[in-house]
Scaffold this active site. Structure first.
Site, short mmCIF file in Angstrom:
data_model
loop_
_atom_site.label_atom_id
_atom_site.label_comp_id
_atom_site.label_asym_id
_atom_site.label_seq_id
_atom_site.Cartn_x
_atom_site.Cartn_y
_atom_site.Cartn_z
N ASP A 7 -24.17 6.97 -22.55
CA ASP A 7 -23.19 5.93 -22.30
C ASP A 7 -22.95 5.05 -23.52
OD1 ASP A 7 -25.74 4.86 -22.15
OD2 ASP A 7 -25.48 3.92 -20.19
N ASP A 59 -27.04 1.50 -28.69
CA ASP A 59 -27.39 0.10 -28.91
C ASP A 59 -28.37 0.05 -30.09
OD1 ASP A 59 -28.01 -2.56 -28.68
OD2 ASP A 59 -28.79 -2.47 -26.65
N LYS A 117 -22.27 -0.11 -30.11
CA LYS A 117 -22.22 -1.54 -30.43
C LYS A 117 -22.15 -1.73 -31.94
CE LYS A 117 -24.37 -3.32 -26.31
NZ LYS A 117 -25.50 -4.03 -25.71
N PHE A 130 -23.52 -7.55 -24.00
CA PHE A 130 -24.03 -6.74 -22.90
C PHE A 130 -22.87 -6.41 -21.97
CE2 PHE A 130 -26.19 -5.74 -18.95
CZ PHE A 130 -27.15 -4.84 -19.42
N ARG A 140 -22.43 -0.04 -11.94
CA ARG A 140 -22.08 1.24 -12.56
C ARG A 140 -20.72 1.73 -12.08
NH1 ARG A 140 -26.69 3.21 -15.15
NH2 ARG A 140 -28.67 2.88 -14.08
P1 IMP Z 1 -30.70 2.15 -27.21
O1 IMP Z 1 -31.89 3.05 -27.08
O2 IMP Z 1 -31.07 0.76 -27.59
O3 IMP Z 1 -29.59 2.72 -28.07
O4 IMP Z 1 -30.15 1.93 -25.76
C1 IMP Z 1 -29.42 2.83 -25.12
C2 IMP Z 1 -29.56 2.68 -23.63
O5 IMP Z 1 -29.75 1.32 -23.22
C3 IMP Z 1 -28.26 3.12 -23.02
O6 IMP Z 1 -28.35 4.48 -22.61
C4 IMP Z 1 -28.06 2.18 -21.87
O7 IMP Z 1 -28.61 2.75 -20.70
C5 IMP Z 1 -28.84 0.94 -22.20
N1 IMP Z 1 -27.94 -0.13 -22.74
C6 IMP Z 1 -27.79 -0.52 -24.02
N2 IMP Z 1 -26.88 -1.50 -24.14
C7 IMP Z 1 -26.42 -1.73 -22.89
C8 IMP Z 1 -25.43 -2.63 -22.35
O8 IMP Z 1 -24.76 -3.41 -23.04
N3 IMP Z 1 -25.25 -2.58 -21.00
C9 IMP Z 1 -25.95 -1.73 -20.20
N4 IMP Z 1 -26.86 -0.86 -20.66
C10 IMP Z 1 -27.10 -0.87 -22.00
MG MG Z 2 -28.97 4.96 -20.42
#
Ligand code: IMP
Ligand code: MG
Length: 192
Positions: free
Chosen positions: A113, A116, A144, A165, A178
């Protein structure tokens, strides 16, 4: 639920248009003839693409993207836990359950999705590579505008968004929202 929304960041119509474009690119990259026999092309021994969505955030995106792909496609799910409960910051991802077994020699597309910190995608990539796919690409709906996210290698990105967020279109807060069709931010009261 609607009254919890602060702002609509990406409207469902723009999402639909972009998903269609992404699918076009993916189909072009994955769908080039592999040189099999005519019989193979009619009933291939291997799918053109094995889509590996990261659960649960990618389900809505997956459903839309798959239906735009004119390829022989399979789906193998991967569950990665990152956010738990009422938090909006990740503590570092971990694979939950089994890795898909039958990926050797396949053309694989990991779908998530949002990018981040990039840790989830990096972990998924590392684990899927252990299964020896013939080709591995990655696709996220949102990225992001953060240095960590921008530096994470990824092949297909739907939209770059500010570091906020967001929920909707598969993304959750505490398991909810969702099913909102647009990508939105929530009112501050929701978090208190
Ligand atoms: P990362 O490992 O930090 O890149 O995070 C990725 C996962 O964190 C995604 O697959 C999302 O499930 C969750 N996530 C990151 N940012 C958001 C947000 O702004 N809203 C909701 N879920 C998020
Ligand atoms: Mg996820």
């Amino acid at each position: 639920m609607e009254r919890h929304i602060d702002r609509v960041l990406i409207h469902r119509d723009d999402i639909a248009r972009r998903v269609d474009e992404l699918a076009g690119q993916i189909a072009e990259d994955f769908g080039s003839p592999s040189g099999g026999s005519a019989a193979d092309r009619f009933m291939p021994t291997r799918p053109d693409i094995t889509v590996v969505p990261i659960l649960a955030g990618s389900i809505v995106f997956l459903a839309d993207l798959m239906r735009c792909l004119p390829l022989m496609a399979r789906v193998r799910f991967l569950t990665v836990q990152s956010y738990t409960g009422r938090t909006t910051t990740s503590r570092g991802p971990a694979i939950d359950g089994e890795l898909p077994e039958d990926l050797a020699g396949n053309a694989v597309l990991i779908v998530d999705d949002i990018l981040d910190s990039g840790k989830t995608l990096a972990l998924a990539r590392e684990k899927i590579l252990e299964r020896s796919p013939a080709m591995l690409r990655t696709c996220v709906m949102l990225r992001k505008e953060l240095p960590e996210a921008m530096e994470t290698p990824v092949d297909y990105v739907g939209f770059d968004i500010p570091n906020e967020f967001v929920v909707g279109y598969g993304l959750d807060y505490d398991g909810y929202y969702r099913n909102l069709p647009d990508v939105v931010t929530l009112r501050p009261e929701v978090f208190s």
